[in-house]
Scaffold this motif. Structure first.
Motif, PDB file in Angstrom:
ATOM      1  N   ALA A   1     -15.628  51.991  43.154  1.00 19.40           N
ATOM      2  CA  ALA A   1     -15.119  53.344  43.398  1.00 19.40           C
ATOM      3  C   ALA A   1     -15.940  54.370  42.626  1.00 19.40           C
ATOM      4  CB  ALA A   1     -13.652  53.426  43.007  1.00 19.40           C
ATOM      5  N   ARG A   2     -16.293  54.045  41.400  1.00 22.41           N
ATOM      6  CA  ARG A   2     -17.111  54.966  40.594  1.00 22.41           C
ATOM      7  C   ARG A   2     -18.513  55.089  41.185  1.00 22.41           C
ATOM      8  NH1 ARG A   2     -14.318  51.892  36.221  1.00 22.41           N
ATOM      9  NH2 ARG A   2     -12.588  53.234  35.558  1.00 22.41           N
ATOM     10  N   LEU A   3     -19.043  53.989  41.704  1.00 24.62           N
ATOM     11  CA  LEU A   3     -20.353  54.020  42.347  1.00 24.62           C
ATOM     12  C   LEU A   3     -20.335  54.920  43.577  1.00 24.62           C
ATOM     13  CD1 LEU A   3     -23.253  52.920  42.715  1.00 24.62           C
ATOM     14  CD2 LEU A   3     -22.248  50.955  43.928  1.00 24.62           C
ATOM     15  N   VAL A   4     -19.281  54.827  44.356  1.00 24.92           N
ATOM     16  CA  VAL A   4     -19.143  55.669  45.550  1.00 24.92           C
ATOM     17  C   VAL A   4     -19.228  57.142  45.175  1.00 24.92           C
ATOM     18  CG1 VAL A   4     -17.482  56.445  47.300  1.00 24.92           C
ATOM     19  CG2 VAL A   4     -17.886  53.992  46.938  1.00 24.92           C
ATOM     20  N   LYS A   5     -18.536  57.530  44.121  1.00 23.55           N
ATOM     21  CA  LYS A   5     -18.570  58.931  43.692  1.00 23.55           C
ATOM     22  C   LYS A   5     -19.952  59.313  43.157  1.00 23.55           C
ATOM     23  CE  LYS A   5     -15.712  61.430  43.784  1.00 23.55           C
ATOM     24  NZ  LYS A   5     -15.233  62.363  44.833  1.00 23.55           N
ATOM     25  N   GLN A   6     -20.586  58.399  42.442  1.00 22.13           N
ATOM     26  CA  GLN A   6     -21.917  58.680  41.909  1.00 22.13           C
ATOM     27  C   GLN A   6     -22.928  58.941  43.025  1.00 22.13           C
ATOM     28  OE1 GLN A   6     -22.864  55.300  39.445  1.00 22.13           O
ATOM     29  NE2 GLN A   6     -21.195  55.713  38.001  1.00 22.13           N
ATOM     30  N   LEU A   7     -22.760  58.241  44.149  1.00 18.47           N
ATOM     31  CA  LEU A   7     -23.687  58.402  45.264  1.00 18.47           C
ATOM     32  C   LEU A   7     -23.326  59.576  46.167  1.00 18.47           C
ATOM     33  CD1 LEU A   7     -24.301  54.659  46.220  1.00 18.47           C
ATOM     34  CD2 LEU A   7     -25.862  56.228  45.048  1.00 18.47           C
ATOM     35  N   GLY A   8     -22.253  60.277  45.834  1.00 11.72           N
ATOM     36  CA  GLY A   8     -21.911  61.488  46.565  1.00 11.72           C
ATOM     37  C   GLY A   8     -21.113  61.300  47.835  1.00 11.72           C
ATOM     38  N   TRP A   9     -20.597  60.114  48.051  1.00 12.38           N
ATOM     39  CA  TRP A   9     -19.738  59.895  49.214  1.00 12.38           C
ATOM     40  C   TRP A   9     -18.331  60.423  48.963  1.00 12.38           C
ATOM     41  CZ3 TRP A   9     -22.032  54.481  49.099  1.00 12.38           C
ATOM     42  CH2 TRP A   9     -22.896  54.256  50.181  1.00 12.38           C
ATOM     43  N   PRO A  10     -17.633  60.881  49.984  1.00 12.44           N
ATOM     44  CA  PRO A  10     -16.189  61.082  49.864  1.00 12.44           C
ATOM     45  C   PRO A  10     -15.522  59.723  49.654  1.00 12.44           C
ATOM     46  CG  PRO A  10     -17.054  62.140  51.850  1.00 12.44           C
ATOM     47  CD  PRO A  10     -18.145  61.264  51.321  1.00 12.44           C
ATOM     48  N   LEU A  11     -14.509  59.673  48.788  1.00 13.55           N
ATOM     49  CA  LEU A  11     -13.826  58.416  48.469  1.00 13.55           C
ATOM     50  C   LEU A  11     -12.361  58.492  48.879  1.00 13.55           C
ATOM     51  CD1 LEU A  11     -13.522  55.632  47.068  1.00 13.55           C
ATOM     52  CD2 LEU A  11     -13.081  56.890  44.935  1.00 13.55           C
ATOM     53  N   THR A  12     -11.970  57.551  49.732  1.00 12.73           N
ATOM     54  CA  THR A  12     -10.556  57.345  50.047  1.00 12.73           C
ATOM     55  C   THR A  12     -10.119  56.021  49.436  1.00 12.73           C
ATOM     56  OG1 THR A  12     -10.552  58.605  52.115  1.00 12.73           O
ATOM     57  CG2 THR A  12      -8.892  56.890  51.896  1.00 12.73           C
ATOM     58  N   LEU A  13      -8.960  56.024  48.817  1.00 16.06           N
ATOM     59  CA  LEU A  13      -8.338  54.784  48.362  1.00 16.06           C
ATOM     60  C   LEU A  13      -7.186  54.462  49.304  1.00 16.06           C
ATOM     61  CD1 LEU A  13      -8.178  55.442  44.522  1.00 16.06           C
ATOM     62  CD2 LEU A  13      -9.918  54.156  45.771  1.00 16.06           C
ATOM     63  N   ASN A  14      -7.057  53.179  49.624  1.00 12.74           N
ATOM     64  CA  ASN A  14      -5.970  52.749  50.484  1.00 12.74           C
ATOM     65  C   ASN A  14      -5.135  51.727  49.732  1.00 12.74           C
ATOM     66  OD1 ASN A  14      -4.604  52.371  53.184  1.00 12.74           O
ATOM     67  ND2 ASN A  14      -5.338  50.299  52.810  1.00 12.74           N
ATOM     68  N   VAL A  15      -3.827  51.980  49.624  1.00 13.26           N
ATOM     69  CA  VAL A  15      -2.923  51.070  48.921  1.00 13.26           C
ATOM     70  C   VAL A  15      -1.773  50.715  49.851  1.00 13.26           C
ATOM     71  CG1 VAL A  15      -1.523  50.695  46.865  1.00 13.26           C
ATOM     72  CG2 VAL A  15      -3.504  52.232  46.755  1.00 13.26           C
ATOM     73  N   VAL A  16      -1.646  49.442  50.164  1.00 12.35           N
ATOM     74  CA  VAL A  16      -0.499  48.969  50.935  1.00 12.35           C
ATOM     75  C   VAL A  16       0.669  48.807  49.965  1.00 12.35           C
ATOM     76  CG1 VAL A  16       0.425  47.138  52.387  1.00 12.35           C
ATOM     77  CG2 VAL A  16      -1.984  47.819  52.611  1.00 12.35           C
ATOM     78  N   LEU A  17       1.770  49.479  50.262  1.00 11.52           N
ATOM     79  CA  LEU A  17       2.942  49.474  49.374  1.00 11.52           C
ATOM     80  C   LEU A  17       3.986  48.470  49.857  1.00 11.52           C
ATOM     81  CD1 LEU A  17       3.334  53.331  48.884  1.00 11.52           C
ATOM     82  CD2 LEU A  17       2.276  51.703  47.307  1.00 11.52           C
ATOM     83  N   HIS A  18       4.688  47.890  48.895  1.00 11.29           N
ATOM     84  CA  HIS A  18       5.706  46.883  49.193  1.00 11.29           C
ATOM     85  C   HIS A  18       6.554  46.679  47.942  1.00 11.29           C
ATOM     86  CE1 HIS A  18       2.837  44.407  47.003  1.00 11.29           C
ATOM     87  NE2 HIS A  18       1.914  44.835  47.853  1.00 11.29           N
ATOM     88  N   ARG A  19       7.466  45.734  48.001  1.00 13.51           N
ATOM     89  CA  ARG A  19       8.416  45.502  46.908  1.00 13.51           C
ATOM     90  C   ARG A  19       7.716  45.283  45.568  1.00 13.51           C
ATOM     91  NH1 ARG A  19      13.679  43.562  45.990  1.00 13.51           N
ATOM     92  NH2 ARG A  19      14.146  43.847  48.198  1.00 13.51           N
ATOM     93  N   GLU A  20       6.546  44.659  45.570  1.00 13.35           N
ATOM     94  CA  GLU A  20       5.886  44.283  44.328  1.00 13.35           C
ATOM     95  C   GLU A  20       5.180  45.443  43.619  1.00 13.35           C
ATOM     96  OE1 GLU A  20       5.732  40.834  42.857  1.00 13.35           O
ATOM     97  OE2 GLU A  20       7.560  41.199  43.978  1.00 13.35           O
TER      98      GLU A  20
ATOM     99  N   LEU B   1       5.711  49.097  44.717  1.00  9.75           N
ATOM    100  CA  LEU B   1       6.219  50.417  45.072  1.00  9.75           C
ATOM    101  C   LEU B   1       6.737  51.184  43.861  1.00  9.75           C
ATOM    102  CD1 LEU B   1       6.646  52.324  47.449  1.00  9.75           C
ATOM    103  CD2 LEU B   1       8.869  51.264  47.843  1.00  9.75           C
ATOM    104  N   ASP B   2       7.313  50.497  42.896  1.00 10.23           N
ATOM    105  CA  ASP B   2       7.799  51.173  41.692  1.00 10.23           C
ATOM    106  C   ASP B   2       6.671  51.629  40.774  1.00 10.23           C
ATOM    107  OD1 ASP B   2      10.506  51.078  42.301  1.00 10.23           O
ATOM    108  OD2 ASP B   2      10.765  49.084  41.444  1.00 10.23           O
ATOM    109  N   ARG B   3       5.437  51.272  41.113  1.00 11.52           N
ATOM    110  CA  ARG B   3       4.275  51.667  40.321  1.00 11.52           C
ATOM    111  C   ARG B   3       3.478  52.776  41.000  1.00 11.52           C
ATOM    112  NH1 ARG B   3       3.371  47.545  36.508  1.00 11.52           N
ATOM    113  NH2 ARG B   3       1.311  48.456  36.109  1.00 11.52           N
ATOM    114  N   VAL B   4       4.072  53.423  41.988  1.00 15.40           N
ATOM    115  CA  VAL B   4       3.313  54.407  42.753  1.00 15.40           C
ATOM    116  C   VAL B   4       2.849  55.569  41.878  1.00 15.40           C
ATOM    117  CG1 VAL B   4       5.295  55.767  43.556  1.00 15.40           C
ATOM    118  CG2 VAL B   4       3.230  55.605  44.963  1.00 15.40           C
ATOM    119  N   ASP B   5       3.599  55.910  40.834  1.00 16.50           N
ATOM    120  CA  ASP B   5       3.160  56.979  39.938  1.00 16.50           C
ATOM    121  C   ASP B   5       1.872  56.592  39.218  1.00 16.50           C
ATOM    122  OD1 ASP B   5       4.524  54.971  38.563  1.00 16.50           O
ATOM    123  OD2 ASP B   5       5.414  56.349  37.094  1.00 16.50           O
ATOM    124  N   ARG B   6       1.805  55.325  38.764  1.00 17.42           N
ATOM    125  CA  ARG B   6       0.600  54.867  38.065  1.00 17.42           C
ATOM    126  C   ARG B   6      -0.568  54.665  39.034  1.00 17.42           C
ATOM    127  NH1 ARG B   6       4.195  50.649  34.665  1.00 17.42           N
ATOM    128  NH2 ARG B   6       5.516  51.111  36.453  1.00 17.42           N
TER     129      ARG B   6
END
Length: 370
Positions: free
Chosen positions: A140-159, A161-166
């Motif tokens: 992810a840091r490399l992507v930013k260094q090379l000037g690309w737009p960065l999207t993160l994708n997180v699949v949420l579930h019971r394990e 979901l309570d960590r969405v703030d972090r």
């Protein structure tokens, strides 16, 4: 055939391979991965991309499995770039080395989307089935260094979901331009693991509050996409904006689908090895089957939302009822809604546990592209 006005497709999801170094228990790939070993060659993909552009496609999403396992990925990206397609790499980031990233940058790749499983190594690596968290952060840091737009994708579930703030804190630390927080869609591997993945109602409500606050705080700095879990919605989501209306998927062996999870529907197949992409889009029985509204049963046929959600997800209807033409059981008006309601009740009754037993995605796909 439904009497729908059909537009040209806007986006193509190219699932280049189902080989993958991860073993995520919510993977949307089909259960029988060995059936997809005969992958399209470089030349075949180049022809598909040319036909897609002629058909009207503007965006190309390169996915899998793990697309970085294709040795010809840079060549495919170069062809897409020369055709004028906007290219987005959807990746676990394992294998996104500085050398490989440089090749893709030179080839014209426009955007990188990296999957994360959690905000910390122990949980992330357990869900991914392999040590991968630190490598994902480095990529992810490399992507930013090379000037690309960065999207993160997180699949949420019971394990997680309570960590969405972090998770959002981590996305901010990585300077992500966009994050997709997508609650698990229960098809394939995720359906098999639904008892351990489906969150309780209180978890869903807490997460919504956190996401709403983060959107206000990060407005203008990071776009936050939050996809609510189907099972807690009153109405279903439209299948890819409507069956065969704006998007199409080409899977590793050349079969073309109206959505990425339609592998198991009992419908005629359509392959780029046998037909042009244009014929498949406009004429194939597969793409015509659920277009528009003429195919709908009650209560969809007389519902004032029939051209908003198009009866919901055909794959979900099939997996839960055995009939792809049924109203999506997520809808509270569906005669089969009790199936979803029972699953939600069961999720509410099970205390959250970090030790859920989940069946990992199996990855026995070994044949290389030709």
């Amino acid at each position: 055939m439904a009497s729908a006005v059909v537009d040209r497709p806007f986006g193509l999801l190219a699932e280049l391979t189902y080989r993958c170094p991860l073993h995520c228990p919510y993977c949307s790939n089909p259960l029988e991965l060995a059936a997809y070993r005969d992958e399209l060659s470089t030349a075949e993909w180049q022809r598909v991309l040319t036909e897609a552009r002629e058909l009207g496609v503007l965006q190309l999403h390169l996915s899998g499995g793990e697309p970085l396992l294709r040795r010809d990925l840079a060549e495919i990206v170069r062809t897409a770039s020369e055709l004028g397609l906007y290219t987005n790499l959807i990746t676990s980031a394992l294998g996104l080395t500085p050398r490989r990233a440089g090749q893709l940058r030179t080839a014209g790749l426009d955007h990188v989307q990296i999957s994360l499983q959690a905000d910390e190594a122990a949980l992330s690596d357990r869900l991914a089935g392999t040590p991968s968290f630190e490598r994902k952060l480095s990529a992810a840091r490399l992507v930013k260094q090379l000037g690309w737009p960065l999207t993160l994708n997180v699949v949420l579930h019971r394990e997680n979901l309570d960590r969405v703030d972090r998770i959002l804190d981590l996305a901010e630390e990585l300077a992500a331009d966009r994050i997709e927080l997508a609650n698990t869609q229960y098809y394939g591997w995720a359906l098999r693991n639904r008892a351990g993945l489906l969150p309780g109602r209180a978890q869903v409500e807490r997460a919504e509050v956190v996401v709403r606050a983060a959107r206000e705080r990060l407005a203008g700095r990071m776009e936050i996409i939050y996809v609510l879990p189907d099972y807690y919605s009153r109405y279903p989501k439209p299948c890819m904006g409507g069956w065969g209306r704006r998007q199409l998927t080409v899977v590793p062996d050349g079969n073309v689908l109206p959505c990425p999870t339609a592998h198991d529907l009992p419908l005629p197949r359509a392959s780029v090895r046998e037909h042009s992409l244009a014929w498949i889009w406009w004429e194939s029985p597969l793409f015509r089957r659920f277009r528009g509204t003429d195919w709908m049963p009650e209560p969809c046929r007389s519902c004032n939302r029939r051209e908003l959600d198009f009866g919901g997800c055909r794959c979900q209807a099939f997996q839960l009822t055995g009939d792809a033409a049924r109203t999506d059981p997520v809808c509270h008006l569906s005669p089969d809604h009790g199936i979803v309601a029972a699953a939600v009740r069961a999720a509410d009754e099970v205390p959250r546990s970090s030790d859920a037993v989940l069946t990992p995605r199996r990855t026995r796909v070994t044949r290389q592209s030709r």
